[in-house]
Design a protein around this motif. Structure first.
Motif, short mmCIF file in Angstrom:
data_model
loop_
_atom_site.label_atom_id
_atom_site.label_comp_id
_atom_site.label_asym_id
_atom_site.label_seq_id
_atom_site.Cartn_x
_atom_site.Cartn_y
_atom_site.Cartn_z
N THR A 148 0.91 -1.05 0.14
CA THR A 148 0.06 0.10 0.38
C THR A 148 0.84 1.50 -0.12
O THR A 148 2.22 1.49 0.35
CB THR A 148 -1.40 0.54 1.40
OG1 THR A 148 -0.14 0.22 2.36
CG2 THR A 148 -1.74 -1.75 1.12
N ALA A 173 -0.80 -0.84 -3.98
CA ALA A 173 -2.15 0.35 -4.16
C ALA A 173 -1.55 1.95 -3.84
O ALA A 173 -0.62 1.98 -3.36
CB ALA A 173 -2.60 -0.65 -2.53
N LYS A 175 -3.82 5.83 -3.53
CA LYS A 175 -4.98 6.15 -3.00
C LYS A 175 -5.98 7.07 -4.67
O LYS A 175 -7.47 6.85 -4.01
CB LYS A 175 -5.12 7.58 -2.23
CG LYS A 175 -3.83 8.60 -2.66
CD LYS A 175 -3.34 9.93 -2.21
CE LYS A 175 -3.01 11.59 -2.96
NZ LYS A 175 -2.84 12.56 -2.00
N ILE A 192 -3.57 -1.08 -7.76
CA ILE A 192 -5.03 -0.91 -7.86
C ILE A 192 -5.26 0.84 -7.11
O ILE A 192 -4.89 1.68 -5.96
CB ILE A 192 -5.47 -1.59 -6.04
CG1 ILE A 192 -4.99 -2.78 -6.73
CG2 ILE A 192 -6.79 -1.86 -6.02
CD1 ILE A 192 -4.68 -4.43 -5.51
N THR A 194 -7.85 2.78 -5.50
CA THR A 194 -8.43 2.29 -4.30
C THR A 194 -9.60 3.18 -4.33
O THR A 194 -10.56 3.61 -3.26
CB THR A 194 -7.74 2.66 -2.82
OG1 THR A 194 -7.11 3.33 -2.66
CG2 THR A 194 -7.27 1.50 -2.79
N SER A 195 -9.61 4.74 -4.72
CA SER A 195 -10.92 5.49 -4.65
C SER A 195 -12.00 4.64 -5.49
O SER A 195 -13.19 5.11 -5.52
CB SER A 195 -10.11 6.83 -5.97
OG SER A 195 -10.24 6.97 -7.23
N GLU A 197 -11.55 1.46 -6.25
CA GLU A 197 -11.73 -0.32 -6.69
C GLU A 197 -11.60 -1.08 -5.46
O GLU A 197 -11.00 -0.93 -4.66
CB GLU A 197 -10.44 -1.10 -6.98
CG GLU A 197 -10.13 -0.72 -8.83
CD GLU A 197 -9.08 -0.49 -9.63
OE1 GLU A 197 -8.86 -2.25 -10.14
OE2 GLU A 197 -7.98 -0.12 -9.61
N GLU A 198 -11.68 -1.99 -5.13
CA GLU A 198 -11.81 -3.00 -3.72
C GLU A 198 -10.65 -3.21 -3.71
O GLU A 198 -10.09 -4.43 -4.54
CB GLU A 198 -12.75 -3.63 -3.48
CG GLU A 198 -14.35 -2.36 -2.90
CD GLU A 198 -14.27 -1.63 -1.89
OE1 GLU A 198 -13.44 -1.67 -1.24
OE2 GLU A 198 -14.94 -0.70 -2.05
N ILE A 199 -10.05 -3.42 -2.91
CA ILE A 199 -8.36 -4.29 -2.31
C ILE A 199 -8.93 -5.66 -2.70
O ILE A 199 -7.94 -6.92 -3.06
CB ILE A 199 -7.65 -3.49 -1.11
CG1 ILE A 199 -7.32 -2.15 -1.54
CG2 ILE A 199 -6.17 -4.55 -1.16
CD1 ILE A 199 -6.45 -1.94 -0.45
N LEU A 223 -7.13 0.87 5.64
CA LEU A 223 -6.72 -0.33 4.85
C LEU A 223 -6.76 -1.17 5.31
O LEU A 223 -6.14 -2.04 4.80
CB LEU A 223 -5.98 -0.55 3.52
CG LEU A 223 -6.03 1.58 1.87
CD1 LEU A 223 -5.10 2.25 1.85
CD2 LEU A 223 -6.91 0.95 1.39
N CYS A 227 -6.66 -5.09 3.38
CA CYS A 227 -5.11 -5.46 3.34
C CYS A 227 -5.37 -7.50 3.71
O CYS A 227 -4.48 -7.75 2.71
CB CYS A 227 -3.47 -5.06 4.00
SG CYS A 227 -4.30 -3.69 2.38
#
Length: 326
Positions: A148, A173, A175, A192, A194-195, A197-199, A223, A227
């Motif tokens: 991340t 990942a 932001k 990824i 994260t704004s 998509e789901e991790i 997160l 994670c």
């Protein structure tokens, strides 16, 4: 010499350079003329008084790159870099100055191809990434890794170390879309946003439903649970910070049923010489071209240290912020 000096804890905007005596060496130390020094979030928190061990007055600063001007003859004139653990900038004067005295073991040779500014930007970022991935996370060739904050200093270093150590897949990942390209440039095979998509879902798609073997979480907070949910059975997760919320929750039954491991990392448990040993272990990665300096966003003279600290605290800079004493 000129140095940033914490006289009392408070607003970083109150920091001003002062004239202080040049350090005198003790046995086994070297004097480094600082050419560049990164400003870390921990330096900002130190100025605010967040570290009870810090003694005042104190010159802050952990990361450095420069030239040895006093010490053993074989080191004179050598370009060196490094970072402090729990003492440099906290219980002994740090690197936000024209000169810094250090244990000789803390002064690591700058590898060919790495500039002094790049070296100054790399110290704590690579220390944290290496401790998290290699020491605590027991990274092995073939592991799938999730990082991340993959566009940041620690995150990009972790992505590069993972590739150097022959990870089978490195997932980064970030932001938002503004950070995607930087994570890709660091070497993330899957990025990824994260704004959008789901991790866990994105990780499971990238790993064909298995999950990753190792997570280095350089963000924490919201997160954390996603994670943890992205780990494969017997996976390991290393957490080194938290942004925003400090309290988290997760499914304890799922945690022990899948035999997961959760580890916390504090770089301050090492001293400057021990930190130097970690960075020395990474030199082959730099020399082989796998490891590169994080991006440098801003450079400030010592006289503008307050603004440099403010930029780091606000999180505005898209890269590392340096103080350049010369």
């Amino acid at each position: 010499m000129r140095a940033v000096r914490i006289e009392r804890f408070g607003e970083p905007s109150e920091l001003r350079p002062a004239e202080v005596p040049r350090p005198e060496l003790r046995e086994g130390e070297v004097l480094v003329e600082v050419r560049a020094a990164a400003v870390n979030r921990s330096d900002v928190l130190n100025a605010r008084g967040s570290f009870p061990a810090t003694t005042l007055p104190r010159i802050p600063g952990r990361d450095f790159a420069g030239v040895v001007v006093e010490g053993p003859e074989e080191l004179l004139g050598a370009e060196v870099w490094g970072t402090g653990g729990g003492e440099l900038g906290f219980t002994r004067d740090g690197t936000h100055a024209e000169y810094v005295a250090l244990p000789a073991g803390a002064a690591v040779p700058v590898p060919e191809g790495l500039s002094l500014e790049g070296a100054a930007a790399s110290g704590l970022a690579y220390l944290a990434a290496a401790m998290g991935l290699i020491e605590l996370g027991e990274l092995s060739s073939g592991d799938a890794v999730l990082v991340t904050g993959a566009a940041g200093g620690v995150g990009s270093a972790a992505v590069m170390i993972s590739r150097w150590k022959r990870s089978s897949l490195v997932v980064g990942a970030v932001k938002d879309a503004s950070e995607v390209e930087r994570a890709r440039e660091a070497g993330a095979g899957v990025v990824i946003d994260t704004s959008r998509e789901e991790i866990p879902e994105a990780v499971m798609t990238a790993t064909e439903g298995r999950g990753v073997d190792l997570v280095l979480d350089a963000v924490g907070g919201s997160l954390f649970e996603p994670c943890l949910s992205s780990l494969a059975p017997q996976g390991r997760m290393v957490v080194l910070t938290t942004v925003g919320q400090r309290r988290v929750s997760f499914d304890l039954f799922d945690f022990y049923r899948r035999e997961l491991r959760l580890l916390g990392l504090m770089t301050s448990r090492l001293d400057a010489a021990e930190s130097g040993a970690v960075l020395r272990s990474l030199l082959p990665g730099f020399e082989e071209g796998y490891l590169h300096a994080p991006a440098v966003a801003e450079r400030y003279p010592l006289g503008e240290a307050a603004e440099a600290y403010a930029r780091v605290e606000r999180g505005e800079a898209a890269g590392r912020v340096l103080l350049v004493p010369g």
